[in-house]
Design a protein around this motif. Structure first.
Motif, PDB file in Angstrom:
ATOM      1  N   THR A 109      -8.344   0.350  35.279  1.00 48.13           N
ATOM      2  CA  THR A 109      -8.002  -0.759  36.176  1.00 48.13           C
ATOM      3  C   THR A 109      -8.053  -2.095  35.442  1.00 48.13           C
ATOM      4  OG1 THR A 109     -10.267  -0.851  37.020  1.00 48.13           O
ATOM      5  CG2 THR A 109      -8.682   0.413  38.307  1.00 48.13           C
ATOM      6  N   GLY A 110      -8.957  -2.233  34.479  1.00 42.70           N
ATOM      7  CA  GLY A 110      -9.010  -3.457  33.675  1.00 42.70           C
ATOM      8  C   GLY A 110      -7.755  -3.624  32.838  1.00 42.70           C
ATOM      9  N   ILE A 111      -7.324  -2.556  32.182  1.00 37.04           N
ATOM     10  CA  ILE A 111      -6.106  -2.590  31.367  1.00 37.04           C
ATOM     11  C   ILE A 111      -4.895  -2.866  32.260  1.00 37.04           C
ATOM     12  CG2 ILE A 111      -4.548  -1.219  29.915  1.00 37.04           C
ATOM     13  CD1 ILE A 111      -7.097  -2.016  28.419  1.00 37.04           C
ATOM     14  N   GLN A 112      -4.821  -2.186  33.389  1.00 36.02           N
ATOM     15  CA  GLN A 112      -3.693  -2.393  34.300  1.00 36.02           C
ATOM     16  C   GLN A 112      -3.620  -3.845  34.766  1.00 36.02           C
ATOM     17  OE1 GLN A 112      -4.964   0.711  37.032  1.00 36.02           O
ATOM     18  NE2 GLN A 112      -3.090   1.884  36.644  1.00 36.02           N
ATOM     19  N   ALA A 113      -4.761  -4.427  35.115  1.00 32.78           N
ATOM     20  CA  ALA A 113      -4.789  -5.816  35.593  1.00 32.78           C
ATOM     21  C   ALA A 113      -4.424  -6.790  34.477  1.00 32.78           C
ATOM     22  CB  ALA A 113      -6.167  -6.144  36.163  1.00 32.78           C
ATOM     23  N   ALA A 114      -4.927  -6.553  33.273  1.00 35.15           N
ATOM     24  CA  ALA A 114      -4.621  -7.440  32.149  1.00 35.15           C
ATOM     25  C   ALA A 114      -3.120  -7.456  31.868  1.00 35.15           C
ATOM     26  CB  ALA A 114      -5.400  -6.999  30.907  1.00 35.15           C
ATOM     27  N   VAL A 115      -2.505  -6.295  31.907  1.00 32.10           N
ATOM     28  CA  VAL A 115      -1.063  -6.204  31.661  1.00 32.10           C
ATOM     29  C   VAL A 115      -0.291  -6.863  32.798  1.00 32.10           C
ATOM     30  CG1 VAL A 115       0.872  -4.587  31.469  1.00 32.10           C
ATOM     31  CG2 VAL A 115      -1.218  -4.203  30.152  1.00 32.10           C
ATOM     32  N   ALA A 116      -0.669  -6.575  34.028  1.00 33.27           N
ATOM     33  CA  ALA A 116       0.021  -7.152  35.188  1.00 33.27           C
ATOM     34  C   ALA A 116      -0.038  -8.675  35.167  1.00 33.27           C
ATOM     35  CB  ALA A 116      -0.574  -6.608  36.482  1.00 33.27           C
ATOM     36  N   SER A 117      -1.147  -9.230  34.673  1.00 35.40           N
ATOM     37  CA  SER A 117      -1.297 -10.686  34.655  1.00 35.40           C
ATOM     38  C   SER A 117      -0.669 -11.340  33.432  1.00 35.40           C
ATOM     39  CB  SER A 117      -2.784 -11.060  34.733  1.00 35.40           C
ATOM     40  OG  SER A 117      -3.447 -10.681  33.532  1.00 35.40           O
ATOM     41  N   GLY A 118      -0.115 -10.535  32.517  1.00 42.53           N
ATOM     42  CA  GLY A 118       0.592 -11.092  31.377  1.00 42.53           C
ATOM     43  C   GLY A 118      -0.240 -11.325  30.135  1.00 42.53           C
ATOM     44  N   LEU A 119      -1.431 -10.744  30.047  1.00 43.31           N
ATOM     45  CA  LEU A 119      -2.262 -10.926  28.848  1.00 43.31           C
ATOM     46  C   LEU A 119      -1.732 -10.154  27.646  1.00 43.31           C
ATOM     47  CD1 LEU A 119      -5.926 -10.856  30.208  1.00 43.31           C
ATOM     48  CD2 LEU A 119      -4.650 -12.803  29.282  1.00 43.31           C
ATOM     49  N   GLY A 120      -0.967  -9.111  27.892  1.00 46.94           N
ATOM     50  CA  GLY A 120      -0.451  -8.320  26.785  1.00 46.94           C
ATOM     51  C   GLY A 120       0.321  -7.120  27.293  1.00 46.94           C
ATOM     52  N   VAL A 121       0.728  -6.297  26.357  1.00 46.88           N
ATOM     53  CA  VAL A 121       1.407  -5.044  26.678  1.00 46.88           C
ATOM     54  C   VAL A 121       0.472  -3.900  26.322  1.00 46.88           C
ATOM     55  CG1 VAL A 121       3.704  -6.005  26.315  1.00 46.88           C
ATOM     56  CG2 VAL A 121       2.552  -4.855  24.431  1.00 46.88           C
ATOM     57  N   THR A 122       0.778  -2.726  26.844  1.00 52.51           N
ATOM     58  CA  THR A 122      -0.041  -1.561  26.551  1.00 52.51           C
ATOM     59  C   THR A 122       0.800  -0.299  26.624  1.00 52.51           C
ATOM     60  OG1 THR A 122      -2.234  -0.575  26.949  1.00 52.51           O
ATOM     61  CG2 THR A 122      -0.858  -0.984  28.886  1.00 52.51           C
ATOM     62  N   VAL A 123       0.175   0.804  26.321  1.00 57.44           N
ATOM     63  CA  VAL A 123       0.768   2.130  26.456  1.00 57.44           C
ATOM     64  C   VAL A 123      -0.005   2.857  27.546  1.00 57.44           C
ATOM     65  CG1 VAL A 123       1.020   4.360  25.310  1.00 57.44           C
ATOM     66  CG2 VAL A 123       1.573   2.256  24.072  1.00 57.44           C
ATOM     67  N   LEU A 124       0.730   3.381  28.528  1.00 55.91           N
ATOM     68  CA  LEU A 124       0.126   4.127  29.630  1.00 55.91           C
ATOM     69  C   LEU A 124       1.007   5.325  29.973  1.00 55.91           C
ATOM     70  CD1 LEU A 124      -0.893   1.305  32.167  1.00 55.91           C
ATOM     71  CD2 LEU A 124      -2.429   2.672  30.732  1.00 55.91           C
ATOM     72  N   PRO A 125       0.399   6.332  30.601  1.00 58.80           N
ATOM     73  CA  PRO A 125       1.238   7.414  31.140  1.00 58.80           C
ATOM     74  C   PRO A 125       2.001   6.882  32.348  1.00 58.80           C
ATOM     75  CG  PRO A 125      -1.050   7.742  31.766  1.00 58.80           C
ATOM     76  CD  PRO A 125      -1.022   6.562  30.851  1.00 58.80           C
ATOM     77  N   THR A 126       3.162   7.451  32.606  1.00 56.53           N
ATOM     78  CA  THR A 126       3.987   6.988  33.719  1.00 56.53           C
ATOM     79  C   THR A 126       3.238   7.082  35.051  1.00 56.53           C
ATOM     80  OG1 THR A 126       4.979   9.188  33.874  1.00 56.53           O
ATOM     81  CG2 THR A 126       6.168   7.527  32.582  1.00 56.53           C
ATOM     82  N   THR A 127       2.273   7.982  35.139  1.00 51.76           N
ATOM     83  CA  THR A 127       1.508   8.149  36.384  1.00 51.76           C
ATOM     84  C   THR A 127       0.535   7.009  36.637  1.00 51.76           C
ATOM     85  OG1 THR A 127      -0.106   9.485  35.179  1.00 51.76           O
ATOM     86  CG2 THR A 127       1.660  10.669  36.333  1.00 51.76           C
ATOM     87  N   ALA A 128       0.311   6.127  35.649  1.00 50.46           N
ATOM     88  CA  ALA A 128      -0.649   5.033  35.800  1.00 50.46           C
ATOM     89  C   ALA A 128       0.017   3.672  35.984  1.00 50.46           C
ATOM     90  CB  ALA A 128      -1.591   4.989  34.595  1.00 50.46           C
ATOM     91  N   LEU A 129       1.337   3.658  36.168  1.00 50.80           N
ATOM     92  CA  LEU A 129       2.036   2.388  36.333  1.00 50.80           C
ATOM     93  C   LEU A 129       1.815   1.834  37.731  1.00 50.80           C
ATOM     94  CD1 LEU A 129       5.435   3.078  34.539  1.00 50.80           C
ATOM     95  CD2 LEU A 129       3.270   2.278  33.593  1.00 50.80           C
ATOM     96  N   LEU A 130       1.641   0.517  37.793  1.00 53.80           N
ATOM     97  CA  LEU A 130       1.503  -0.179  39.065  1.00 53.80           C
ATOM     98  C   LEU A 130       2.844  -0.804  39.446  1.00 53.80           C
ATOM     99  CD1 LEU A 130      -1.881  -2.053  38.449  1.00 53.80           C
ATOM    100  CD2 LEU A 130      -1.523   0.175  39.547  1.00 53.80           C
ATOM    101  N   ALA A 131       2.970  -1.212  40.708  1.00 54.16           N
ATOM    102  CA  ALA A 131       4.212  -1.829  41.184  1.00 54.16           C
ATOM    103  C   ALA A 131       4.552  -3.087  40.393  1.00 54.16           C
ATOM    104  CB  ALA A 131       4.094  -2.154  42.670  1.00 54.16           C
ATOM    105  N   GLU A 132       3.542  -3.813  39.936  1.00 48.72           N
ATOM    106  CA  GLU A 132       3.785  -5.059  39.204  1.00 48.72           C
ATOM    107  C   GLU A 132       4.037  -4.848  37.709  1.00 48.72           C
ATOM    108  OE1 GLU A 132      -0.669  -5.028  40.342  1.00 48.72           O
ATOM    109  OE2 GLU A 132       1.214  -4.345  41.184  1.00 48.72           O
ATOM    110  N   HIS A 133       4.000  -3.610  37.246  1.00 46.16           N
ATOM    111  CA  HIS A 133       4.296  -3.292  35.845  1.00 46.16           C
ATOM    112  C   HIS A 133       5.792  -3.089  35.644  1.00 46.16           C
ATOM    113  CE1 HIS A 133       0.001  -1.533  35.183  1.00 46.16           C
ATOM    114  NE2 HIS A 133       0.024  -2.834  35.040  1.00 46.16           N
TER     115      HIS A 133
END
Length: 172
Positions: free
Chosen positions: A107-131
């Motif tokens: 959830t920390g990684i997801q929030a950081a990416v959603a807020s524009g702090l950086g990019v990351t690698v995630l499985p497609t099952t972990a994508l949020l609507a704001e990603h």
């Protein structure tokens, strides 16, 4: 959700759950501290009760510039396959990168990416609507989610948990 679903179907079950890095969970399993583990790993890298492939994608927040140099990354700690995939991919593509955010927490990684702090690698099952998936980034080999158990005989409740997890994790 899966564990609470199991608890509802098996009211006599007494689950004690832990989360952590897959390498730590494998160590706990080997030490007999836990009996069942869901871990991320290299595809086909050992025995397991069941496994499921994970498609990985580069993820950014809306409006994030993926052409930034060095590429700011939101990463899990050392030892994480997603981290390894991101760094190896950028190194192979000869793109400079830097760690902009780190966390043990999805959830920390997801929030950081959603807020524009950086990019990351995630499985497609972990994508949020704001990603948003990133185009133009290095290709990523898949990983797998594997269900591991401690050696030895399994109790009826352990078998019920394993069967429940296998059924829940099957693709729809």
């Amino acid at each position: 959700g899966m564990l609470s679903g199991f608890a509802r179907t098996q009211p006599a079950a007494r689950l004690e759950t832990v989360s952590g890095m897959s390498s730590d969970l494998r160590d706990k399993l080997a030490a007999g501290d836990i009996e069942v583990a869901l871990v991320k790993r290299e595809p086909g890298s050992g025995e397991c009760v069941a496994s499921w492939p994970e498609e990985l994608v580069w993820v950014r927040g809306a409006g994030f510039d993926v052409d930034a140099e060095p590429v700011p990354l939101a990463l899990f700690p050392q030892g994480c396959l997603y981290r390894q995939r991101a760094i190896r991919g950028l190194d192979k593509a000869q793109r400079r990168w830097r760690v902009a955010f780190g966390s043990h927490s999805l959830t920390g990684i997801q929030a950081a990416v959603a807020s524009g702090l950086g990019v990351t690698v995630l499985p497609t099952t972990a994508l949020l609507a704001e990603h948003r998936e990133c185009g133009g980034m290095p290709a990523l080999p898949p990983t797998e989610l594997a269900l591991l158990t401690s050696p030895g005989a399994r109790s009826g409740m352990q078998r019920a948990l394993i069967d429940f997890l296998v059924a829940q994790l099957q693709p729809a």
